[in-house]
Design a protein around this motif. Structure first.
Motif: not given
Length: 110
Positions: A74-75, A77
Motif C-alpha cells: 500500500k505504501d 514499496q
C-alpha cells in the motif's frame, strides 16, 4: 500485507512492467535506473503464506493479473514480480517472486 498493482502509467489493466510503459521504453531494453513507483496502486491480493522463498497471495479481484507485473505494498514499496497464477476459477492464488530486500517468511497472513 496486501498485494497492490500499480496502474495509471503506460496504459491500464495489468500490463507488463506494472503499468509503467513496458520494459524499458523502446530498443535497448533492460538497462538504466529502476523506474519510480506508480502514482497510485490498486489492491489485488492478500498474503496467504510463504512457499519456497516466494510469497503466495489470494486474488481479491475478478480480473486476473498478467505475469511479470510488478507488485507493491500500500505504501508503494515494490515487493516483487507476479510469478505464477493457480487454483480454481472461484479461488485464484498467485505467487510473487520477491525482490532481494524482501523476505517472504517475514510477512504475516492477511
Amino acid at each position: 500485507i496486501n498485494a497492490e498493482y500499480g496502474g495509471g502509467r503506460g496504459g491500464g489493466g495489468f500490463g507488463r512492467g506494472g503499468g509503467r510503459g513496458g520494459f524499458g521504453g523502446g530498443r535497448g531494453g533492460f538497462g538504466g535506473a529502476p523506474a519510480p513507483p506508480p502514482d497510485n496502486v490498486m489492491e489485488i491480493g492478500s498474503f496467504s503464506h510463504p512457499c519456497e522463498g516466494e510469497m503466495v497471495f489470494k486474488l481479491l479481484t475478478k480480473d486476473i493479473p498478467k505475469f511479470n507485473s510488478l507488485v507493491y505494498t500500500k505504501d508503494k514499496q515494490e515487493i516483487g514480480k507476479l510469478d505464477e497464477i493457480f487454483g480454481p476459477i472461484n479461488e485464484v492464488f498467485f505467487t510473487v517472486k520477491p525482490v532481494e530486500s524482501v523476505k517472504a517468511s517475514s510477512y504475516n497472513v492477511g
